[in-house]
Write an enzyme that holds these catalytic residues in place. Structure first.
Site, PDB file in Angstrom:
ATOM      1  NE  ARG A  72     -28.276 101.617  35.249  1.00  0.00           N
ATOM      2  CZ  ARG A  72     -27.200 101.430  34.436  1.00  0.00           C
ATOM      3  NH1 ARG A  72     -26.582 101.780  33.476  1.00  0.00           N
ATOM      4  NH2 ARG A  72     -26.272 100.138  34.858  1.00  0.00           N
ATOM      5  CE1 TYR A 200     -34.242  97.486  35.885  1.00  0.00           C
ATOM      6  CE2 TYR A 200     -33.189  99.381  35.032  1.00  0.00           C
ATOM      7  CZ  TYR A 200     -33.242  98.157  35.998  1.00  0.00           C
ATOM      8  OH  TYR A 200     -32.242  97.913  36.993  1.00  0.00           O
ATOM      9  N   GLY A 201     -36.557 100.217  35.441  1.00  0.00           N
ATOM     10  CA  GLY A 201     -36.327 101.237  36.722  1.00  0.00           C
ATOM     11  C   GLY A 201     -34.941 102.438  36.771  1.00  0.00           C
ATOM     12  CE  LYS A 209     -27.386 104.580  39.848  1.00  0.00           C
ATOM     13  NZ  LYS A 209     -27.553 103.243  39.539  1.00  0.00           N
ATOM     14  CG  HIS A 229     -22.707 104.759  41.034  1.00  0.00           C
ATOM     15  ND1 HIS A 229     -22.526 103.851  40.368  1.00  0.00           N
ATOM     16  CD2 HIS A 229     -24.075 104.259  41.792  1.00  0.00           C
ATOM     17  CE1 HIS A 229     -23.745 102.642  40.058  1.00  0.00           C
ATOM     18  NE2 HIS A 229     -24.421 102.713  41.201  1.00  0.00           N
ATOM     19  CB  SER A 251     -24.381  98.908  38.278  1.00  0.00           C
ATOM     20  OG  SER A 251     -24.893 100.178  37.830  1.00  0.00           O
ATOM     21  CB  ALA A 252     -25.372  94.407  39.701  1.00  0.00           C
ATOM     22  CB  CYS A 253     -20.164  96.077  41.922  1.00  0.00           C
ATOM     23  SG  CYS A 253     -19.509  95.538  40.365  1.00  0.00           S
ATOM     24  N   GLY A 254     -21.926  95.203  44.822  1.00  0.00           N
ATOM     25  CA  GLY A 254     -22.109  95.540  46.188  1.00  0.00           C
ATOM     26  C   GLY A 254     -22.045  96.776  46.743  1.00  0.00           C
ATOM     27  CE  LYS A 255     -23.852 101.389  43.959  1.00  0.00           C
ATOM     28  NZ  LYS A 255     -23.321 100.680  42.930  1.00  0.00           N
ATOM     29  CG  ASP A 280     -27.247 102.978  43.742  1.00  0.00           C
ATOM     30  OD1 ASP A 280     -26.625 102.058  43.095  1.00  0.00           O
ATOM     31  OD2 ASP A 280     -28.263 103.855  42.851  1.00  0.00           O
ATOM     32  NE  ARG A 377     -31.367  96.448  40.203  1.00  0.00           N
ATOM     33  CZ  ARG A 377     -30.350  96.596  40.510  1.00  0.00           C
ATOM     34  NH1 ARG A 377     -30.511  97.543  41.477  1.00  0.00           N
ATOM     35  NH2 ARG A 377     -29.046  96.542  40.065  1.00  0.00           N
ATOM     36  NE  ARG A 408     -19.343  91.912  40.149  1.00  0.00           N
ATOM     37  CZ  ARG A 408     -20.289  91.297  41.018  1.00  0.00           C
ATOM     38  NH1 ARG A 408     -19.380  89.676  40.421  1.00  0.00           N
ATOM     39  NH2 ARG A 408     -21.386  91.300  41.805  1.00  0.00           N
ATOM     40  N   GLY A 504     -20.267  90.385  55.356  1.00  0.00           N
ATOM     41  CA  GLY A 504     -19.953  91.495  56.706  1.00  0.00           C
ATOM     42  C   GLY A 504     -18.580  91.245  56.897  1.00  0.00           C
ATOM     43  CG  ASP A 505     -16.335  87.340  57.014  1.00  0.00           C
ATOM     44  OD1 ASP A 505     -15.742  87.805  58.446  1.00  0.00           O
ATOM     45  OD2 ASP A 505     -16.782  86.983  56.306  1.00  0.00           O
ATOM     46  CG  ASN A 506     -16.668  93.062  52.388  1.00  0.00           C
ATOM     47  OD1 ASN A 506     -15.469  92.180  51.652  1.00  0.00           O
ATOM     48  ND2 ASN A 506     -17.600  93.284  51.048  1.00  0.00           N
TER      49      ASN A 506
HETATM   50  P1  GTP Z   1     -27.252  98.505  42.038  1.00  0.00           P
HETATM   51  O1  GTP Z   1     -27.627  98.999  42.873  1.00  0.00           O
HETATM   52  O2  GTP Z   1     -27.070  98.437  40.459  1.00  0.00           O
HETATM   53  O3  GTP Z   1     -25.586  99.970  42.034  1.00  0.00           O
HETATM   54  O4  GTP Z   1     -25.986  97.495  43.010  1.00  0.00           O
HETATM   55  P2  GTP Z   1     -24.352  97.114  44.346  1.00  0.00           P
HETATM   56  O5  GTP Z   1     -23.253  97.852  43.823  1.00  0.00           O
HETATM   57  O6  GTP Z   1     -25.512  97.848  45.334  1.00  0.00           O
HETATM   58  O7  GTP Z   1     -24.475  95.896  44.337  1.00  0.00           O
HETATM   59  P3  GTP Z   1     -25.235  94.573  45.480  1.00  0.00           P
HETATM   60  O8  GTP Z   1     -25.012  95.259  47.159  1.00  0.00           O
HETATM   61  O9  GTP Z   1     -26.646  94.254  44.974  1.00  0.00           O
HETATM   62  O10 GTP Z   1     -24.573  93.419  44.952  1.00  0.00           O
HETATM   63  C1  GTP Z   1     -24.460  93.110  43.633  1.00  0.00           C
HETATM   64  C2  GTP Z   1     -23.698  91.291  44.014  1.00  0.00           C
HETATM   65  O11 GTP Z   1     -22.648  91.660  43.875  1.00  0.00           O
HETATM   66  C3  GTP Z   1     -25.801  90.374  44.438  1.00  0.00           C
HETATM   67  O12 GTP Z   1     -25.027  88.823  44.159  1.00  0.00           O
HETATM   68  C4  GTP Z   1     -24.865  90.157  45.646  1.00  0.00           C
HETATM   69  O13 GTP Z   1     -24.606  88.669  46.640  1.00  0.00           O
HETATM   70  C5  GTP Z   1     -23.005  90.047  45.416  1.00  0.00           C
HETATM   71  N1  GTP Z   1     -21.932  90.946  46.167  1.00  0.00           N
HETATM   72  C6  GTP Z   1     -21.675  91.469  46.948  1.00  0.00           C
HETATM   73  N2  GTP Z   1     -20.878  91.866  48.383  1.00  0.00           N
HETATM   74  C7  GTP Z   1     -19.630  90.896  47.839  1.00  0.00           C
HETATM   75  C8  GTP Z   1     -18.588  90.916  48.387  1.00  0.00           C
HETATM   76  O14 GTP Z   1     -18.632  91.616  49.614  1.00  0.00           O
HETATM   77  N3  GTP Z   1     -18.162  89.266  47.597  1.00  0.00           N
HETATM   78  C9  GTP Z   1     -18.589  89.234  47.263  1.00  0.00           C
HETATM   79  N4  GTP Z   1     -18.478  87.886  46.489  1.00  0.00           N
HETATM   80  N5  GTP Z   1     -19.818  89.343  46.448  1.00  0.00           N
HETATM   81  C10 GTP Z   1     -20.502  89.919  46.780  1.00  0.00           C
HETATM   82  C1  SPV Z   2     -27.533 100.505  38.679  1.00  0.00           C
HETATM   83  O1  SPV Z   2     -27.834 100.271  37.413  1.00  0.00           O
HETATM   84  O2  SPV Z   2     -26.682 101.111  39.705  1.00  0.00           O
HETATM   85  C2  SPV Z   2     -28.326 100.348  40.234  1.00  0.00           C
HETATM   86  C3  SPV Z   2     -30.422 100.401  39.191  1.00  0.00           C
HETATM   87  O3  SPV Z   2     -28.626 101.103  40.498  1.00  0.00           O
HETATM   88  S1  SPV Z   2     -30.940 101.583  38.049  1.00  0.00           S
HETATM   89  O4  SPV Z   2     -31.553 102.299  38.975  1.00  0.00           O
HETATM   90  O5  SPV Z   2     -31.659 100.364  36.974  1.00  0.00           O
HETATM   91  O6  SPV Z   2     -29.987 102.057  37.825  1.00  0.00           O
HETATM   92 MN    MN Z   3     -26.286 101.097  41.352  1.00  0.00          MN
END
Ligand code: GTP
Ligand code: SPV
Ligand code: MN
Length: 596
Positions: A72, A200-201, A209, A229, A251-255, A280, A377, A408, A504-506
């Site tokens: 994005r 891109y997505g 989004k 979100h 984004s990319a923080c574990g959802k 998401d 992705r 994060r 999983g431990d979460n």
């Molecule tokens: P978007 O699709 O961008 O919205 O991302 P998302 O929030 O769904 O994130 P996603 O679950 O794909 O995780 C993104 C990254 O965080 C990956 O590289 C995971 O391996 C890492 N991650 C997810 N959960 C954990 C966790 O509990 N601990 C750690 N250390 N890393 C994690």
């Molecule tokens: C994000 O970036 O939060 C995503 C991927 O879920 S995207 O669809 O590119 O926004």
């Molecule tokens: Mn997202």
């Protein structure tokens, strides 16, 4: 091709856009398997898609975006409300008249020699009282095929919509993928999205989004509901009772990972199960019983590939085994499958990295380079997910017991804490901050404020958005309102190692959260809210990874660090002027006083 609807508002809008972009022909997407299959074949014949190994990955395809177009683009994503103040200090704003002119000039004639695909789609189960329709026009088969996975597409959407004018207009033009002329414009007051020069997505799957968060958050403010979100997961206890949690992480923080988690062995043996409703986005509304209910408006997962493996997220991996489109991962040329960092320890020797160069995987890795793009992705159908919830298609949604915010943060934020009440919970969401990731163009790893994980996705003034949260709270009976928490899976020790095993431990933390919702466990009141007593987080089975002492240190609230943090919060809040709800200013004062 004949139109699939008589809806005048749709037909006249399409006529206008045809006049603008001048396609060679128009194809309406009816949602049939035959049409989708024909489009896949066509995309393969032009190289837009590559068909993967039919035996190992049936109905799966591979796609590469342009190298300048992999995430994005937040500084080219505009909220075009009439008044700048209505976009607020956290959005990039442009006057709608100026923005229309700018993107129309770019879009003009750009479909010449191309086909216009008309995609009627529903966000949410078709016909659900919480669902909404959209039409996306695109010149990209890749976009059509992704939308067919991510949303409910086709004739039925138009039948349910009838003559209504309540649908979101979306125009996507690939143009030349010129990064200098790339714009993702939202016009919340017109229910309109225009996206040019990207493939891109998040920039081009306009239901995601752009609609389900930016436009929908604005609609929700006006109509009394919320677009967030947030993932939605159900936790089933050994008695068979299921409770639902919505969680907002940037984004990319574990959802996706949390939404599909596999319970640790001890929990599985006792009979715990986790069900995924969404990974998401949540649309949330008060139900007849006075509780908040959430639906997932999407129909698939657009998930981060790197880091997804048999151990971290087997359910996500299983979801990608059929009918999936992979974007910007690496290819294994020996068996025509895919690979990414963190899938396993065996990068293919005969590989094609994400930009298309043939490389020797292990040698390439030894040079410290990535085979897959960090924001590569998978687009996978939700029905593929082994733990998809039986409530996934429930038009009324699921009742929410808790909201969880999280980011994060290597330091500061403890593993988990609970807010004192609703308004304090809104404050906790509003002060979220997180290290940036590869999901958006720009620097990675920089801490920035990201309220409710909505910084790039709120379609109006964030101050008004916070006010909306506070107003929603006023309509809820405190006994029925979800309890609000904050988590941080990403605390690091001084050597830079994660202090909590995560994944999983979460569930161990979610168990504490649900116990708090049911009033089954005590907590320690601190300056920032309620913190667990370390003994109340179950660490059985984590021997060697987490001790009671290390747990205590990730639950620690460092008053001097937090005092610094309040300066950052005050500075951030200042940007909102009189749009900052008084309730939040008061919460900040309380926090400061608590830290003295
Ligand atoms: P978007 O699709 O961008 O919205 O991302 P998302 O929030 O769904 O994130 P996603 O679950 O794909 O995780 C993104 C990254 O965080 C990956 O590289 C995971 O391996 C890492 N991650 C997810 N959960 C954990 C966790 O509990 N601990 C750690 N250390 N890393 C994690
Ligand atoms: C994000 O970036 O939060 C995503 C991927 O879920 S995207 O669809 O590119 O926004
Ligand atoms: Mn997202």
């Amino acid at each position: 091709m004949a139109a699939l609807t008589q809806n005048k508002s749709i037909l006249s809008w399409i006529d206008e856009k045809v006049e603008l972009v001048k396609p060679d022909k128009i194809v309406w997407i009816d949602g049939s398997e035959e049409q989708i299959e024909a489009l896949r074949k066509e995309a393969c014949s032009t190289g837009e898609l590559i068909k993967l190994n039919e035996e190992l990955l049936p109905d799966c395809y591979y796609h590469r975006t342009a190298v300048n177009d992999v995430a994005r683009v937040e500084d080219r994503t505009l909220i075009c409300s009439k008044k700048e103040e209505d976009a607020g200090p956290t959005n990039h704003w442009m006057d709608p008249e100026k923005a229309y002119k700018m993107v129309y000039d770019i879009a003009r004639d750009s479909y010449k020699g191309r086909t216009m695909y008309v995609i009627p789609y529903s966000m949410g189960p078709i016909g659900s009282p919480l669902a909404k329709a959209g039409i996306e026009l695109t010149d990209s088969i890749y976009v059509v095929l992704n939308m067919c996975i991510m949303t409910r597409v086709g004739k039925k959407v138009l039948e349910v919509l009838g003559d209504s004018n309540d649908w979101v207009r979306g125009l996507h033009c690939k143009c030349d993928i010129d990064a200098e002329k790339r714009w993702i414009c939202q016009f919340p007051e017109d229910n309109t999205i225009i996206s040019v020069n990207s493939g891109y997505g998040g920039n081009v799957l306009l239901g995601k989004k752009c609609f389900a968060l930016r436009i929908a958050s604005y609609q929700g403010k006006n109509e009394g509901w919320q677009a967030e979100h947030m993932l939605i997961l159900g936790i089933e206890n050994p008695k068979g009772e299921v409770k639902y949690i919505c969680a907002a992480f940037p984004s990319a923080c574990g959802k996706t990972n949390l939404a599909m988690l596999i319970p640790p062995e001890g929990y599985r043996k006792k009979g715990y199960k986790v069900w995924c409703v969404g990974d998401d986005i949540s649309w949330i509304r008060k139900g007849k019983d006075g509780r908040l209910y959430a639906i997932n408006p999407e129909n698939g997962f657009f998930g981060v590939a790197p880091g997804t493996n048999e151990k971290s997220n087997p359910n996500a991996l299983a979801s990608t085994k059929k009918g999936t489109i992979f974007t910007n991962v690496a290819r294994n040329l020996d068996d025509n499958t895919v690979w990414w960092e963190g899938l396993d320890k065996n990068p293919p020797v005969n590989a094609e990295e994400w930009t298309g160069n043939k490389v020797n995987g292990p040698e390439y890795k030894a040079e410290g380079k990535n085979l897959a793009h960090p924001n590569s992705r998978f687009t996978a159908p939700a029905v593929n997910c082994p733990c998809i919830s039986s409530e996934f298609e429930n038009p009324e949604g699921v009742p929410i017991s808790a909201f969880v915010f999280g980011g994060r943060r290597a330091k500061l934020a403890p593993l988990v804490y609970q807010s004192r009440d609703w308004n304090h919970g809104v404050f906790v969401g509003s002060i979220m901050a997180s290290e940036t990731t590869a999901a958006a163009a720009g620097a990675v790893g920089v801490v920035r404020r990201d309220p409710m994980a909505m910084l790039p996705f709120c379609g109006y003034n964030m101050g008004d958005y916070w006010k909306h949260w506070i107003e929603i709270g006023k309509t809820l009976d405190p006994d029925k309102a979800p309890k609000i928490f904050n988590v941080n899976w990403f605390r690091k020790d001084d050597e830079g190692n994660f202090m909590w095993p995560g994944f999983g431990d979460n569930l161990r933390v979610l168990e504490w959260i649900l116990k708090r919702c049911d009033g089954e466990v005590d907590a320690k009141e601190t300056a920032i809210g309620y913190i667990p007593y370390a003994k109340d987080i179950n660490i059985e089975g984590l021997e060697g990874e987490v001790s009671l002492e290390s747990l205590e240190s990730i639950l620690d609230v460092d008053k001097s660090l937090w005092a610094n943090e309040t300066d950052g919060i005050a500075e951030f809040y200042q940007k909102f002027g009189d749009k900052l709800p008084k309730e939040l200013a008061d919460e900040l004062d309380t926090l400061k006083a608590n830290l003295k």
